[in-house]
Design a protein around this motif. Structure first.
Motif, PDB file in Angstrom:
ATOM      1  N   LYS A 805      74.452  12.624  16.672  1.00  0.00           N
ATOM      2  CA  LYS A 805      74.026  13.547  17.688  1.00  0.00           C
ATOM      3  C   LYS A 805      74.231  15.020  17.868  1.00  0.00           C
ATOM      4  CE  LYS A 805      74.229  13.237  22.854  1.00  0.00           C
ATOM      5  NZ  LYS A 805      74.889  12.667  24.057  1.00  0.00           N
ATOM      6  N   GLU A 806      75.670  15.366  17.502  1.00  0.00           N
ATOM      7  CA  GLU A 806      75.966  16.956  17.443  1.00  0.00           C
ATOM      8  C   GLU A 806      74.911  17.449  16.421  1.00  0.00           C
ATOM      9  OE1 GLU A 806      77.786  20.337  18.378  1.00  0.00           O
ATOM     10  OE2 GLU A 806      77.891  18.163  19.210  1.00  0.00           O
ATOM     11  N   LYS A 807      74.638  17.034  15.325  1.00  0.00           N
ATOM     12  CA  LYS A 807      73.718  17.359  14.387  1.00  0.00           C
ATOM     13  C   LYS A 807      72.327  17.423  14.639  1.00  0.00           C
ATOM     14  CE  LYS A 807      72.150  16.717   9.665  1.00  0.00           C
ATOM     15  NZ  LYS A 807      70.546  16.900   9.812  1.00  0.00           N
ATOM     16  N   PHE A 808      71.782  16.613  15.439  1.00  0.00           N
ATOM     17  CA  PHE A 808      70.495  16.547  16.246  1.00  0.00           C
ATOM     18  C   PHE A 808      70.346  17.912  17.159  1.00  0.00           C
ATOM     19  CE2 PHE A 808      67.800  15.477  19.965  1.00  0.00           C
ATOM     20  CZ  PHE A 808      66.695  15.318  19.444  1.00  0.00           C
ATOM     21  N   ARG A 858      63.284  14.082  17.082  1.00  0.00           N
ATOM     22  CA  ARG A 858      63.714  12.925  18.133  1.00  0.00           C
ATOM     23  C   ARG A 858      63.389  11.618  17.135  1.00  0.00           C
ATOM     24  NH1 ARG A 858      61.098  14.291  22.100  1.00  0.00           N
ATOM     25  NH2 ARG A 858      62.683  15.610  23.081  1.00  0.00           N
ATOM     26  N   THR A 859      62.411  11.326  16.821  1.00  0.00           N
ATOM     27  CA  THR A 859      61.972   9.826  16.114  1.00  0.00           C
ATOM     28  C   THR A 859      62.954   9.897  14.778  1.00  0.00           C
ATOM     29  OG1 THR A 859      59.748  10.221  16.804  1.00  0.00           O
ATOM     30  CG2 THR A 859      60.170   8.710  14.965  1.00  0.00           C
ATOM     31  N   ALA A 860      63.083  11.053  14.186  1.00  0.00           N
ATOM     32  CA  ALA A 860      64.066  10.845  12.889  1.00  0.00           C
ATOM     33  C   ALA A 860      65.431  10.592  13.461  1.00  0.00           C
ATOM     34  CB  ALA A 860      63.986  12.130  11.969  1.00  0.00           C
ATOM     35  N   PHE A 861      66.020  11.086  14.475  1.00  0.00           N
ATOM     36  CA  PHE A 861      67.288  10.889  15.029  1.00  0.00           C
ATOM     37  C   PHE A 861      67.436   9.558  15.607  1.00  0.00           C
ATOM     38  CE2 PHE A 861      69.650  10.659  19.110  1.00  0.00           C
ATOM     39  CZ  PHE A 861      70.934  10.883  18.730  1.00  0.00           C
TER      40      PHE A 861
END
Length: 916
Positions: A805-808, A858-861
């Motif tokens: 989440k931090e990376k996103f 967002r999809t990749a996340f």
């Protein structure tokens, strides 16, 4: 060829009087699928015809119109003529629809726009244009050629909506006479741009030939002024009806081979409220069918008529003269607006023939047989069966033969049995008798000559007296006397020449006086117009000063009340606009600014002092020590992460009870829908969705009016297979609108109004405020034995998820920043005084590209989170926009929401859909 030569090609100027009944007559009744040809055979065996094409039967589609209104402001349009013309104009604008677009122009030497562009007929811009038109002083003369050119230039490109031009004036092109070639080029350009020109002819003198010919070649109509009551209102209504009538522009014409000539050579446009007339010559009467392709509202329509050929009738004996007169110009001068107008031509030809036969009879009485014979032959050339002309011709020929016989008898040989030359009662006595008779004749002739000379001298004296006040009338009277002495048989050559010279000299003097008189009248008219204009300026100045006084009184009241901002923005700005060169407006403007600044400075000073004292009190309180026993301990970061993940199973609680109607609306928002609309008003689209989904949908008209969006704003969308919620968002996003569910209806409103409609939400936060000691097991007992509570995540999975989440968040930081910048730039483009469509479209594409880029990340996340635990992928629901927790966030449907985590009852805008 001058305009008069080119356009006034009918038999007599008297036809202008008779055109009134013909030009506004209703279309003739008859079969719409049949056309009628009336014929006439000349003495040479040629067959002339008049073809009447019936009115269009196909109704025009319910389209909005683009209209240019040309209002004559030349010097002739004054007094009651100007009042009636303005009344007709207001009635016309009142009869037009709100979606019609009108451009108002004042016409004299040039066409001057009164509105900057095409506007609604009932808009404030049109009212300002009317006020500007009423303030325009009638001066100068009209240039109709320049006016028609300006009309063609106003319409650019291919027509999207039906186009019309309405002219209100006399049509007198005194500034520049139109040549036939200029007129032909003008009507051709109007026809190419599909502009139909109609006129309301009003004024002391009216050029009905020009206006009728212009209407005939552009598919228009002509309405004439009258002294009847409320005629101006009727004229305005008639012009509105003319605009709505369908007009078919011929694109392909298939004439039978039996038609030898046809005029006009270019078939005029067809209308739905009158028939169309063409004339010409036939090879034979074998005319069966006639086909024509016209363009009607952008679509080609094929027309076909069964042609009925009538037998040759003497009622159409005027056709040879009419065809011969328009042959050289190709029919450009034909003002024949329908069969009624053609019948009026026949009546006027008959009237002219009667006048000529009366002149022939007078010539016979005066003994001028040659003149009578010429008049009779001229009438018979026009009307071979005219009985009066035949009688005059036969009588003139008989008298001419009797004179010849008399001369032969006087010269016959005495041996042939003639009268004796000598003897009592013979030739000598006859000669003596004839001498007495001749002396009597000469005496009578001298008396008549003296009488005529006396009458001429009296006429010359009266003419000189009349030249000072009415030189044109004196000139006409002198011309009549000149014709009288030329035809008088009682004048000798010398006397005739003397009187002719005197009258011709007087006529020249009258012509010179006429020019001087016209100049004096024009100067007087200009002086009177200038005086009126000066009076208007004086009155306007007085009104402005009175208005400024009232505004300054209001300004002083606002300053006394301490409402400095309102005094500056509202009052001072208006005063500056009215008195731009006066020192008073700047003084008022800066006085309000300094007064407001001084008041604000004292207010801020007081706040600063008060807060300083409070801050000092806080410092004193901060100096109070407190014991750190027992010490405050906080759990490990992993425990807080575990706790946050555990709370995802909680949702907000809505205290408002949803009725059956609102539940039905929320259910309908999930149903599939379709939008297939092109330039359809918003209210029509809402009515369609209301009927399709059987729910109550209303438009917040008041809120939309405050931001300048009407309920008739055009909607263009083609969407299928999506939910009603998504369709509404996409459709309303272009108009900066949204929707809320409130009071058992789905209300279409503005973003600002939606944010003001708040509902109460309750968030369970008990697990966040319980003392740490109550959780047991080192913060783990109350959490179900797992680091992620309801998601059953291991500490390792939780750590990986938060790293992901931090990376996103870091990866999308630049994209989110760009999106904020682009949204701000797009909002600035929309708020511009004149939004640039191309720039807005380009900026919207940039926003869409960034939105797609964000969606991809967002999809990749989500996919990466699913690799950590399938429950994480399911837990995202509709995206990362839950927004629950402390501070401002985004609700379930992207709506702004406020919710402090203290457990209190916060307020938020009414959601546009139930939260999932």
């Amino acid at each position: 060829m001058s305009r008069c030569t080119a356009l006034a090609l009918l038999v007599s100027p008297l036809m202008a009087v008779g055109l009134a009944a013909a030009l506004i007559a209703a279309p003739p009744a008859g079969d719409a699928s049949s056309a009628r040809i009336n014929t006439y055979e000349s003495s040479t065996g040629d067959t002339y015809f008049a073809l009447s094409l019936p009115p269009l039967t196909k109704p025009r589609a319910a389209l909005d119109h683009d209209i240019v209104v040309l209002f004559d402001t030349s010097a002739s349009q004054t007094g009651v003529y100007r009042d009636d013309a303005l009344t007709a104009l207001r009635t016309l604008l009142g009869q037009l629809g709100n979606s019609d677009r009108v451009k108002l122009m004042a016409v004299d030497l040039d066409a001057v726009p009164m509105t900057t562009d095409f506007v609604s007929p009932k808009s404030e811009e049109m009212q300002a244009g009317l006020a500007k038109l009423e303030g325009r002083v009638p001066l100068g003369s009209t240039d109709m050629g320049q006016t028609i050119k300006r009309v063609a230039e106003t319409f650019a490109g291919a027509p999207v909506r039906p186009r019309s031009a309405i002219y209100i004036g006399d049509g007198m092109s005194q500034a520049s006479l139109m040549q036939v070639g200029q007129f032909g080029t003008a009507v051709q350009e109007l026809a190419e741009k599909r502009v139909s020109v109609s006129s309301f002819a009003i004024g002391p003198s009216r050029d009905l030939y020009l206006l009728a010919a212009l209407a005939n070649h552009t598919g228009g109509m002509l309405y004439l002024d009258s002294n009847e009551g409320a005629w101006a209102e009727r004229a305005g209504q008639a012009m509105a009806d003319v605009i709505r009538a369908p007009v078919g522009w011929p694109t392909a014409v298939n004439l039978p081979d039996t038609i030898r000539e046809v005029y006009p050579t270019t078939i005029p446009p067809l209308r739905g409220d009158r028939d169309t007339v063409v004339v010409g010559m036939l090879q034979s009467r074998d005319v069966n069918d006639l086909t024509l392709t016209v363009e009607l509202d952008g679509q080609n329509v094929d027309l076909r008529w069964n042609v009925t050929v009538q037998n040759a009738l003497d009622d159409y004996s005027f056709l040879p003269q009419l065809v011969d007169s328009v042959r050289d110009s190709g029919g450009l001068g034909m003002p024949t607006l329908g069969a009624a107008s053609l019948q009026e031509v026949a009546r006027m030809v008959s009237t002219n023939n009667e006048l000529l036969t009366r002149l022939g009879r007078n010539a016979m009485r005066a003994g001028d047989t040659d003149g009578a014979l010429k008049v009779a032959e001229a009438v018979l050339k026009r009307d071979p069966n005219n009985p009066q002309a035949q009688l005059i011709r036969d009588a003139a020929r008989r008298n001419s033969n009797d004179d010849q016989d008399l001369r032969l008898v006087n010269l016959q040989d005495p041996d042939a049995g003639g009268a004796p030359l000598l003897g009592a009662g013979g030739l000598l006595a006859e000669v003596e008798g004839e001498g007495l008779f001749l002396r009597q004749v000469e005496g009578n002739q001298q008396v008549l000559e003296q009488k005529i000379k006396t009458e001429v001298e009296q006429a010359l004296s009266q003419a000189r007296e009349q030249m000072g006040s009415n030189p044109e009338s004196a000139k006409r009277d002198l011309k009549i006397w000149l014709e009288t002495i030329e035809r008088s048989p009682d004048l000798g050559p010398d006397t005739r020449a003397q009187l002719r010279n005197q009258i011709e000299s007087a006529i020249r003097e009258a012509g010179r006086r006429s020019v001087e008189f016209a100049i004096r009248v024009a100067q007087a008219e200009e002086n009177r117009a200038a005086a009126d204009e000066r009076q208007q300026l004086v009155e306007e100045t007085a009104r402005n000063r009175q208005k400024v006084k009232q505004l300054m009184d209001r300004f002083n009241s606002l300053m006394d009340e301490g409402r400095y901002q309102e005094a500056e923005d509202v009052i001072a700005a208006q005063v500056l606009e009215l008195e731009a060169l006066s020192p008073m407006p700047p003084a008022a403007l800066w006085g309000s600014r300094f007064g407001g600044n001084w008041d604000t400075l004292w207010t801020l000073r007081d706040i600063r002092h008060r807060n300083f004292a409070r801050a000092m009190l806080g410092v004193e309180k901060a100096l109070v020590p407190f014991p750190d026993e027992p010490p405050i301990t906080y759990p490990e970061p992993q425990v807080w992460s575990d706790l946050s993940l555990r709370r995802k199973k909680y949702a907000s609680i809505d205290l408002a009870r949803q009725g059956g109607a609102e539940q039905k609306i929320f259910a309908a928002l999930e149903d599939d829908t379709r939008l297939e609309f092109i330039e359809t008003p918003l209210n029509s689209v809402i009515d369609f969705l209301k009927d399709q989904h059987d729910i109550n949908i209303e438009i917040d008209t008041k809120a939309l009016d405050e931001i300048g969006i009407g309920s008739d704003s055009p909607i263009t969308r083609n969407l299928r297979g999506i939910s009603l919620r998504s369709a509404l968002r996409l459709m309303l996003k272009d108009l900066d609108l949204t929707y809320v569910v409130r009071d058992e209806v789905l209300l279409i409103t503005t973003q600002e109004e939606a944010e003001s409609k708040l509902v109460t939400k309750v968030y369970p936060v008990g697990d966040l405020v319980l003392p740490i000691g109550m959780m047991g097991g080192g913060m783990m007992g109350g959490m179900g034995g797992g680091m992620m509570g309801g998601m059953n995540l291991t500490p390792d999975q939780a750590g990986k998820f938060f790293d992901l989440k931090e990376k996103f968040h870091n990866d999308t930081a630049s994209v989110r920043k760009q999106m904020m910048i682009k949204h701000a730039e797009l909002a600035a483009l929309w708020k511009a005084e004149k939004p640039d469509q191309a720039a807005i479209t380009a900026k919207q594409k940039e926003v869409n590209a960034l939105r797609d880029q964000m969606q991809e990340k967002r999809t990749a996340f989500k996919l990466e989170a699913g690799k950590i635990s399938p429950e994480l992928a399911k837990g995202f629901g509709r995206g990362m926009r839950g927004g629950k927790g402390h501070g401002r966030g985004m609700g379930p449907d992207g709506c702004p929401m406020v919710g402090p985590g203290s457990g209190s009852a916060p307020t938020a805008p009414a959601p546009t859909a139930p939260a999932k």
